[in-house]
Scaffold this active site. Structure first.
Site, mmCIF file in Angstrom:
data_model
loop_
_atom_site.group_PDB
_atom_site.id
_atom_site.type_symbol
_atom_site.label_atom_id
_atom_site.label_comp_id
_atom_site.label_asym_id
_atom_site.label_seq_id
_atom_site.Cartn_x
_atom_site.Cartn_y
_atom_site.Cartn_z
ATOM 1 N N ARG A 272 1.902 -15.118 -6.527
ATOM 2 C CA ARG A 272 1.032 -14.094 -5.940
ATOM 3 C C ARG A 272 0.246 -13.385 -7.035
ATOM 4 O O ARG A 272 -0.942 -13.080 -6.853
ATOM 5 C CB ARG A 272 1.868 -13.098 -5.126
ATOM 6 C CG ARG A 272 1.049 -12.275 -4.127
ATOM 7 C CD ARG A 272 0.616 -10.924 -4.696
ATOM 8 N NE ARG A 272 1.741 -10.174 -5.179
ATOM 9 C CZ ARG A 272 1.738 -9.481 -6.314
ATOM 10 N NH1 ARG A 272 0.664 -9.425 -7.077
ATOM 11 N NH2 ARG A 272 2.813 -8.838 -6.712
ATOM 12 N N GLU B 80 0.760 -2.401 -12.312
ATOM 13 C CA GLU B 80 -0.272 -1.868 -11.410
ATOM 14 C C GLU B 80 0.088 -0.445 -10.970
ATOM 15 O O GLU B 80 -0.001 -0.102 -9.800
ATOM 16 C CB GLU B 80 -0.406 -2.765 -10.174
ATOM 17 C CG GLU B 80 -0.772 -4.180 -10.518
ATOM 18 C CD GLU B 80 -2.256 -4.430 -10.483
ATOM 19 O OE1 GLU B 80 -3.010 -3.507 -10.137
ATOM 20 O OE2 GLU B 80 -2.662 -5.556 -10.822
#
Lengths: 244, 402
Positions: free
Chosen positions: B107, B381
């Site tokens: 991913r 992130e």
């Protein structure tokens, strides 16, 4: 070249199967449906490959209610150009074959999967060929166009057989005909714009009705035998499993 | 690290099926469901058979880049004329979910390529930059990476030391970036650096630029099937035509991160679903004290809490997707979903590991791999803590960062 591919929806292979209404009806509660793999991986993908190579169009046809449409859209996402859904719940092979036959004139090739993975009838293709008065080849694993003819290979006892058939034919597709093709996002977006024509049933007779279904007896648990206890293992294989 | 094909294929069949306790599928369109099924099918045929072997060897299955491109996993919500898929944000979400159901590293490959490389070029790039890079990034001919984080500036990117100095038709770029997914393989990097006015600017730096290198970071216990590296710039000459013309300041990179974090919020659910699926199946097969362990109250407590938390996360993500489709999802709302869902997934991975007992620590089952991956996802992130402070700032109006 105009190709018609007959597709049906079947329960996902991981589904837990049960019946209701005294065994007369399949219990669809919680069941996820997929396109019958023989229809999808072999019949449809080979049809799309032939279209890509030789030009023409691929139409898919399904006999089913609105719940079939996600499976039909998938066929369009894989590469079929248009779809027909005959708006009736299928209850017998004869009924399905007759409903399809009403829309199957004018195609150069009509493909089905060799069987559905739920009822395993392997009947619709043969019935359809009869109704359309066309030659029929079952369990084909290879299909090529040679000039005006079709070269079709099928498995026979101990080997394979290759047939040469002229003109329009009906054929049921088995493993080996093509490789699985996963629709990509572009195909999924294009599928939305392709025509899906819903047509009324001709009211075809069913010919037979389900009297009941029965589940196989539940499997007993695995018996573990200690590695040094060969006598018990041999005894069980002989007396219970009856394999030696 | 070794790359490419040649690994061992698992003989075990991936038996996963989707879990939808609240019939949230009724809220999804046919296109969303088809996208989810297609990616799930791809993961089952291309990722599941090889992922344990690659993760075990800490090798990146680089051959999957082309496959990801072919199914349309790179920039699915970007317009088709630039190599995207023209889909909506929920479709992007379910694609990320299914990829992470396979592995967070796979991913991550797609998140970086789509949200952190294609998106900024699409959003901030010149027409020429878009035409030059986007189609080739979309079809996997180019691999991209994104350089924001630095060795000394992680949660505080505005302090970055990487800088550009004006030199006629070009800028001279100096500095280094750290923890860059895909960097050792990348053909190009979207790099953020400060100009002489102290404004953060974005630019596309090509691999063969003189003075540019991308050494690999070794020794990771997490995202082992994903390749991570540094970006090092020593007097790299970047033509001005490679710089994004308009965007200045942190809002440039942060808008990319919002896109990627949105995808992570969905992705984490995939890892959670896989752990739950495996734990549920194992609990019904594993017999202790003459009955399946799923029949014991403490196992049921774990499973019931897992599906409850998954269901809550599914509703949160779906609603965030609806807001994103309307262009109304705020960065703070995205932070909440990223933080909640990743933490939820990590907790579920740990509980699922317990249900599997000793088998849970082996690569016979996916849970320990997911758990180790999610340890990274928890802090990349935007860390778990920083996202909390974003929510805190959003509700109080008071900045607790500094």
């Amino acid at each position: 070249m105009k190709i018609l591919v007959c597709i049906s929806k079947t329960p996902d292979t991981t589904s837990k199967i049960s019946f209701v209404n005294n065994g007369k009806e399949f219990n669809s509660e919680g069941i996820q449906y997929i396109m019958n793999p023989y229809d999808e991986w072999y019949a449809l993908v080979r049809a799309v490959e032939l279209k890509e190579k030789n030009g023409g169009s691929v139409t898919v046809i399904n006999v089913g209610d609105v719940s079939s449409e996600i499976v039909i859209r998938k066929a369009l996402a894989i590469g079929a150009d248009e779809a027909i859904r005959v708006d009736v719940v299928p209850e017998s092979s004869l009924q399905v074959a007759k409903e399809i036959a009403a829309h199957a004139a004018g195609y150069d090739l009509v493909l089905t999967g060799k069987e559905t993975i739920d009822y395993n009838g392997a009947e619709v293709g043969a019935m359809l060929a009869e109704l359309l008065d066309l030659p029929y080849v079952s369990f084909a694993f290879k299909l090529e166009k040679e000039g005006e003819d079709w070269l079709v290979s099928r498995e026979v006892e101990g080997g394979t057989e290759t047939l040469k058939v002229g003109g329009p034919i009906v054929l049921s597709a088995a493993k080996g005909m093509a490789e699985q093709r996963i629709p990509n996002m572009q195909g999924i977006m294009m599928a939305k714009k392709k025509p899906l024509n819903v047509v009324a049933s001709i009211g075809a007779e069913k010919g037979s009705v389900v009297a009941s279904h029965e589940m196989p007896p539940a499997k007993s648990g695995v018996k573990m035998i200690a590695p040094d206890d060969m006598d018990t293992l041999v005894k069980l294989l002989h007396e219970e499993a009856k394999v030696i | 690290m070794s790359h490419g094909n040649g690994g061992q294929k698992s003989v075990k069949t991936d038996q996963y099926s989707h879990h939808d306790y609240y019939k949230i599928d009724d809220l999804l369109s046919e296109e969303h469901l088809m996208a989810r099924d297609a990616v799930q099918q791809w993961v089952k045929s291309e990722v599941s058979p090889i992922i344990e072997d690659y993760a075990n060897r800490a090798a990146c299955p680089t051959h999957l880049f082309k496959g990801l491109a072919e199914i349309g996993a790179f920039g699915p919500s970007l317009p088709t004329e630039y190599g995207g898929g023209g889909m909506d944000e929920i479709a992007y979400g379910v694609i990320m979910q299914e990829l992470e159901r396979g592995d967070s590293g796979i991913r991550s490959m797609a998140s970086v390529q789509g949200s952190l490389v294609m998106y900024p070029i699409y959003k901030f790039g010149t027409e020429e930059q878009k035409r030059k890079y986007l189609p080739k990034l979309g079809n996997g001919d180019f691999i991209g990476c994104f350089g924001l984080t630095e060795p000394d500036f992680g949660s505080n990117p505005s302090g970055m030391a990487t800088n550009i100095v004006d030199d006629g038709d070009s800028y001279i770029l100096n500095g280094s970036k750290m923890w860059i997914t895909n960097s050792p393989l990348a053909d190009l990097a979207v790099v953020w650096a400060k100009d002489q006015n102290g404004d953060i600017r974005g630019m596309v730096v090509e691999k063969d630029s003189k003075g540019f290198s991308a050494p690999e970071i070794h020794g990771k216990w997490s995202l082992r099937a994903s390749i991570t590296g540094e970006l090092v710039f020593e007097d790299v000459r970047v033509p001005k035509s490679q710089v994004f013309p308009e965007v200045k300041g942190l809002k440039g990179p942060l808008s990319c991160l919002s896109k990627a974090r949105y995808g992570i919020a969905w992705g984490a659910m995939g890892a959670a679903l896989d752990c739950y699926d495996s734990a549920l199946r194992y609990s019904l097969e594993r017999v202790q004290f003459d009955r399946p362990i799923g029949g014991f109250q403490l196992t049921q407590k774990k499973l019931a809490e897992m599906i409850t938390e998954i269901t809550k996360a599914q509703l949160l993500s779906w609603r965030l997707g609806v807001l994103a489709n309307a262009g109304k999802a705020t960065p703070a709302q995205i932070s909440m979903a990223k933080r909640n869902n990743v933490n939820m997934a990590l907790t579920i991975a740990r509980e699922a590991r317990q249900i599997h007992g000793g088998m849970g620590i082996t690569n016979e089952y996916p849970v320990m791999r997911h758990m180790m991956n999610l340890e990274t996802v928890l802090t990349y992130e935007g860390t778990h803590d920083i996202h909390l402070l974003i929510t805190g700032m959003d509700v109080t109006g008071l900045n607790a960062f500094k």
